[in-house]
Motif scaffolding. Structure first.
Motif, PDB file in Angstrom:
ATOM      1  N   THR A  52       0.831  -1.203   0.000  1.00 42.15           N
ATOM      2  CA  THR A  52       0.000   0.000   0.000  1.00 42.15           C
ATOM      3  C   THR A  52       0.867   1.255   0.000  1.00 42.15           C
ATOM      4  OG1 THR A  52      -1.743  -1.158   1.213  1.00 42.15           O
ATOM      5  CG2 THR A  52      -1.809   1.234   1.232  1.00 42.15           C
ATOM      6  N   TYR A  53       1.873   1.279   0.879  1.00 41.47           N
ATOM      7  CA  TYR A  53       2.760   2.440   0.941  1.00 41.47           C
ATOM      8  C   TYR A  53       3.636   2.546  -0.304  1.00 41.47           C
ATOM      9  CZ  TYR A  53       1.555   3.671   5.711  1.00 41.47           C
ATOM     10  OH  TYR A  53       0.879   4.094   6.831  1.00 41.47           O
ATOM     11  N   LEU A  54       4.053   1.399  -0.837  1.00 42.15           N
ATOM     12  CA  LEU A  54       4.879   1.413  -2.035  1.00 42.15           C
ATOM     13  C   LEU A  54       4.109   1.984  -3.214  1.00 42.15           C
ATOM     14  CD1 LEU A  54       7.437   0.686  -3.570  1.00 42.15           C
ATOM     15  CD2 LEU A  54       6.537  -1.640  -3.856  1.00 42.15           C
ATOM     16  N   SER A  55       2.872   1.549  -3.392  1.00 42.65           N
ATOM     17  CA  SER A  55       2.034   2.058  -4.473  1.00 42.65           C
ATOM     18  C   SER A  55       1.807   3.557  -4.334  1.00 42.65           C
ATOM     19  CB  SER A  55       0.689   1.329  -4.481  1.00 42.65           C
ATOM     20  OG  SER A  55      -0.176   1.846  -5.463  1.00 42.65           O
ATOM     21  N   ALA A  56       1.513   4.003  -3.111  1.00 44.40           N
ATOM     22  CA  ALA A  56       1.278   5.424  -2.875  1.00 44.40           C
ATOM     23  C   ALA A  56       2.553   6.242  -3.104  1.00 44.40           C
ATOM     24  CB  ALA A  56       0.777   5.632  -1.453  1.00 44.40           C
ATOM     25  N   TYR A  57       3.710   5.691  -2.719  1.00 43.60           N
ATOM     26  CA  TYR A  57       4.981   6.389  -2.921  1.00 43.60           C
ATOM     27  C   TYR A  57       5.241   6.613  -4.410  1.00 43.60           C
ATOM     28  CZ  TYR A  57       9.986   7.262  -3.175  1.00 43.60           C
ATOM     29  OH  TYR A  57      11.215   7.805  -3.463  1.00 43.60           O
ATOM     30  N   ILE A  58       5.016   5.573  -5.218  1.00 39.10           N
ATOM     31  CA  ILE A  58       5.260   5.678  -6.659  1.00 39.10           C
ATOM     32  C   ILE A  58       4.336   6.720  -7.280  1.00 39.10           C
ATOM     33  CG2 ILE A  58       5.064   4.435  -8.851  1.00 39.10           C
ATOM     34  CD1 ILE A  58       5.939   1.897  -7.302  1.00 39.10           C
ATOM     35  N   LYS A  59       3.073   6.702  -6.891  1.00 42.87           N
ATOM     36  CA  LYS A  59       2.112   7.664  -7.443  1.00 42.87           C
ATOM     37  C   LYS A  59       2.467   9.096  -7.055  1.00 42.87           C
ATOM     38  CE  LYS A  59      -1.985   4.694  -7.684  1.00 42.87           C
ATOM     39  NZ  LYS A  59      -3.370   4.495  -7.172  1.00 42.87           N
ATOM     40  N   GLN A  60       2.842   9.281  -5.795  1.00 39.55           N
ATOM     41  CA  GLN A  60       3.099  10.639  -5.320  1.00 39.55           C
ATOM     42  C   GLN A  60       4.431  11.168  -5.813  1.00 39.55           C
ATOM     43  OE1 GLN A  60       1.951  11.216  -1.322  1.00 39.55           O
ATOM     44  NE2 GLN A  60       3.117  13.086  -1.026  1.00 39.55           N
ATOM     45  N   THR A  61       5.429  10.289  -5.923  1.00 37.87           N
ATOM     46  CA  THR A  61       6.762  10.730  -6.315  1.00 37.87           C
ATOM     47  C   THR A  61       6.892  10.928  -7.819  1.00 37.87           C
ATOM     48  OG1 THR A  61       7.716   9.531  -4.429  1.00 37.87           O
ATOM     49  CG2 THR A  61       9.232  10.191  -6.199  1.00 37.87           C
ATOM     50  N   TYR A  62       6.340   9.976  -8.577  1.00 37.30           N
ATOM     51  CA  TYR A  62       6.517  10.004 -10.034  1.00 37.30           C
ATOM     52  C   TYR A  62       5.265  10.449 -10.791  1.00 37.30           C
ATOM     53  CZ  TYR A  62      10.610   7.255  -8.760  1.00 37.30           C
ATOM     54  OH  TYR A  62      11.784   6.821  -8.185  1.00 37.30           O
ATOM     55  N   GLN A  63       4.147  10.580 -10.089  1.00 39.06           N
ATOM     56  CA  GLN A  63       2.877  10.965 -10.727  1.00 39.06           C
ATOM     57  C   GLN A  63       2.495   9.968 -11.827  1.00 39.06           C
ATOM     58  OE1 GLN A  63       1.089  13.672  -9.446  1.00 39.06           O
ATOM     59  NE2 GLN A  63       2.725  13.541  -7.934  1.00 39.06           N
ATOM     60  N   LEU A  64       2.805   8.713 -11.589  1.00 36.18           N
ATOM     61  CA  LEU A  64       2.523   7.649 -12.549  1.00 36.18           C
ATOM     62  C   LEU A  64       1.974   6.437 -11.817  1.00 36.18           C
ATOM     63  CD1 LEU A  64       5.844   7.765 -14.627  1.00 36.18           C
ATOM     64  CD2 LEU A  64       3.630   8.657 -15.376  1.00 36.18           C
ATOM     65  N   SER A  65       1.233   5.614 -12.545  1.00 31.14           N
ATOM     66  CA  SER A  65       0.834   4.326 -11.979  1.00 31.14           C
ATOM     67  C   SER A  65       2.042   3.400 -11.996  1.00 31.14           C
ATOM     68  CB  SER A  65      -0.307   3.712 -12.794  1.00 31.14           C
ATOM     69  OG  SER A  65       0.147   3.350 -14.093  1.00 31.14           O
ATOM     70  N   PHE A  66       1.947   2.273 -11.325  1.00 29.56           N
ATOM     71  CA  PHE A  66       3.060   1.324 -11.281  1.00 29.56           C
ATOM     72  C   PHE A  66       3.454   0.884 -12.690  1.00 29.56           C
ATOM     73  CE2 PHE A  66       4.454  -3.168 -11.036  1.00 29.56           C
ATOM     74  CZ  PHE A  66       5.619  -2.994 -10.301  1.00 29.56           C
ATOM     75  N   ARG A  67       2.456   0.533 -13.513  1.00 28.13           N
ATOM     76  CA  ARG A  67       2.749   0.083 -14.879  1.00 28.13           C
ATOM     77  C   ARG A  67       3.420   1.178 -15.691  1.00 28.13           C
ATOM     78  NH1 ARG A  67       0.656   0.597 -19.778  1.00 28.13           N
ATOM     79  NH2 ARG A  67      -1.138   1.805 -19.035  1.00 28.13           N
ATOM     80  N   GLU A  68       2.925   2.404 -15.592  1.00 26.21           N
ATOM     81  CA  GLU A  68       3.508   3.515 -16.348  1.00 26.21           C
ATOM     82  C   GLU A  68       4.929   3.806 -15.896  1.00 26.21           C
ATOM     83  OE1 GLU A  68      -0.623   6.054 -17.188  1.00 26.21           O
ATOM     84  OE2 GLU A  68       0.542   6.366 -15.351  1.00 26.21           O
ATOM     85  N   TRP A  69       5.149   3.695 -14.593  1.00 25.71           N
ATOM     86  CA  TRP A  69       6.488   3.956 -14.052  1.00 25.71           C
ATOM     87  C   TRP A  69       7.490   2.925 -14.555  1.00 25.71           C
ATOM     88  CZ3 TRP A  69       8.803   1.357  -9.474  1.00 25.71           C
ATOM     89  CH2 TRP A  69      10.033   1.917  -9.114  1.00 25.71           C
ATOM     90  N   ILE A  70       7.119   1.640 -14.491  1.00 24.59           N
ATOM     91  CA  ILE A  70       8.002   0.581 -14.977  1.00 24.59           C
ATOM     92  C   ILE A  70       8.247   0.748 -16.472  1.00 24.59           C
ATOM     93  CG2 ILE A  70       8.223  -1.898 -15.345  1.00 24.59           C
ATOM     94  CD1 ILE A  70       8.634  -1.063 -12.453  1.00 24.59           C
ATOM     95  N   ALA A  71       7.195   1.099 -17.221  1.00 29.48           N
ATOM     96  CA  ALA A  71       7.344   1.295 -18.663  1.00 29.48           C
ATOM     97  C   ALA A  71       8.319   2.439 -18.966  1.00 29.48           C
ATOM     98  CB  ALA A  71       5.984   1.580 -19.296  1.00 29.48           C
ATOM     99  N   SER A  72       8.270   3.500 -18.175  1.00 30.51           N
ATOM    100  CA  SER A  72       9.183   4.630 -18.401  1.00 30.51           C
ATOM    101  C   SER A  72      10.631   4.227 -18.137  1.00 30.51           C
ATOM    102  CB  SER A  72       8.789   5.810 -17.505  1.00 30.51           C
ATOM    103  OG  SER A  72       9.013   5.521 -16.134  1.00 30.51           O
TER     104      SER A  72
END
Length: 372
Positions: free
Chosen positions: A298-318
């Motif tokens: 839960t915290y990991l997902s929220a960290y990625i969204k707040q830090t990178y402004q991306l979903s997990f899939r979008e972040w990995i794709a980038s």
């Protein structure tokens, strides 16, 4: 009076409807428990198709359209109302296996009976004239509104599923269910259109019949194609749905004003993981990364969204795209397919599509431009 075009159009549509309906109900699926929900959905859809086929058969063999127009319209309205429920239930249960309940079934069955009864009063009980036309308008608005409510519920379920996949899976699992969104919008247009076409003059009613042929061919193709990916989608649902249900009842870190202290540790671990190119792992999930980072999903997902402004899939794709860019420049001997595979993408076509979306050109052209 003969209507050959009308009869020929029914001759085309009716066999297709019967084939699709019986195939959906009786065709086998892989002998695995996980396909139980798919089979249930397909059988509900098959029942809807056979119901429509029965409607077509009455039109074809009894020529009810030319014997009693009001009776034909009543049959169509009642059939459409019931099929709206069956179609939406078949698709929604693929996204939410607990959607069909006894209470919901009773509610919709009662609505259908009431709609049919009132339509019968309007069409068969009222004399032709302004009052009957007003009553038909009310029934038509009711039918369209009912269909839109069901379509909205399906679209919301679809978006919820896509959001779940994007937040938890590196692969584009949402692409496997995109056909449901396409079909739903098409069904809304087609369903409303059929409701209007049923009031067409007799010589144009064949348009109503022929318009159904491509619609149901697309449905058949989509269901058959989805069978190839259903197991992967259902496994994603089973593994990630508990996380979503938990998140629905708690305040996520991204909603807080200050970053939790654990975010610093999460950031450090992710930086080390990125440096080691851990994002290249095929089939990577949020759960996998949480275990690697020894942190809460839960915290990991929220960290990625707040830090990178991306979903997990979008972040990995980038991350994978940036790695692929380096590979394109540093390894000119590698093909685009080789780079896509080494960069962790599902396929070369998937890699090319994402690359074009981000760079507005193909990987090959980008490599050529950067090398000049």
């Amino acid at each position: 009076m003969t209507h050959p075009v009308y009869s020929y159009s029914l001759c085309i549509a009716l066999p297709l409807m019967l084939f699709f309906g019986f195939y959906f109900i009786f065709a086998p699926v892989p002998d695995k428990a996980i396909f139980g929900n798919y089979l249930r959905s397909r059988r509900i859809m098959g029942a809807a198709l056979l119901l429509l086929a029965a409607n077509y058969a009455v039109h074809f063999f009894a020529e009810i359209r030319f014997r009693n127009v009001n009776a034909a319209i009543l049959m169509n309205l009642s059939t459409y109302f019931l099929c709206y429920w069956l179609f939406s239930s078949a698709l929604t249960t693929l996204l939410d296996r607990f959607y069909i309940t006894r209470r919901r079934f009773v509610v919709h069955a009662c609505q259908w009976l009431l709609f049919t009864a009132l339509s019968g009063v309007v069409l068969l009980g009222l004399p032709d004239g302004l009052i009957q036309k007003a009553g038909l308008l009310v029934m038509g608005v009711w039918l369209v509104a009912y269909g839109l409510v069901l379509a909205r519920r399906l679209i919301l379920s679809y978006r919820r599923a896509v959001r779940l996949f994007d937040d938890t899976r590196s692969d584009d699992v949402g692409a496997y269910i995109r056909w449901m969104s396409v079909f739903t919008y098409w069904a809304v247009i087609f369903g409303v259109g059929c409701g209007l076409l049923t009031f067409l003059p007799d010589e144009y009613i064949y348009i109503w019949i022929l318009s159904s042929v491509p619609f149901y061919i697309f449905l058949y193709y989509s269901y058959m194609n989805y069978l190839l990916f259903y197991e992967q989608v259902e496994q994603a649902f089973e593994s990630e749905m508990p996380l979503e249900e938990k998140n629905m009842g708690e305040v996520l870190p991204e909603e807080e004003h200050e970053l939790p202290s654990c975010y610093v540790e999460i950031g450090e671990k992710l930086s080390a993981w990125i440096e080691s190119d851990g994002y290249l792992t095929l089939g990577l999930t949020l759960k996998d990364l949480a275990e690697i980072s020894n942190t809460n999903r839960t915290y990991l997902s929220a960290y990625i969204k707040q830090t990178y402004q991306l979903s997990f899939r979008e972040w990995i794709a980038s991350l994978r795209l940036e790695y692929a860019k380096r590979m394109l420049l540093q390894n000119p001997e590698l093909t685009i397919a080789d780079i896509a595979e080494k960069s962790g993408f599902q396929s070369a076509s998937h890699f090319i599509r994402l690359f074009k979306e981000n760079e507005n050109c193909s990987p090959a052209r980008w490599r050529k431009n950067e090398s000049e």
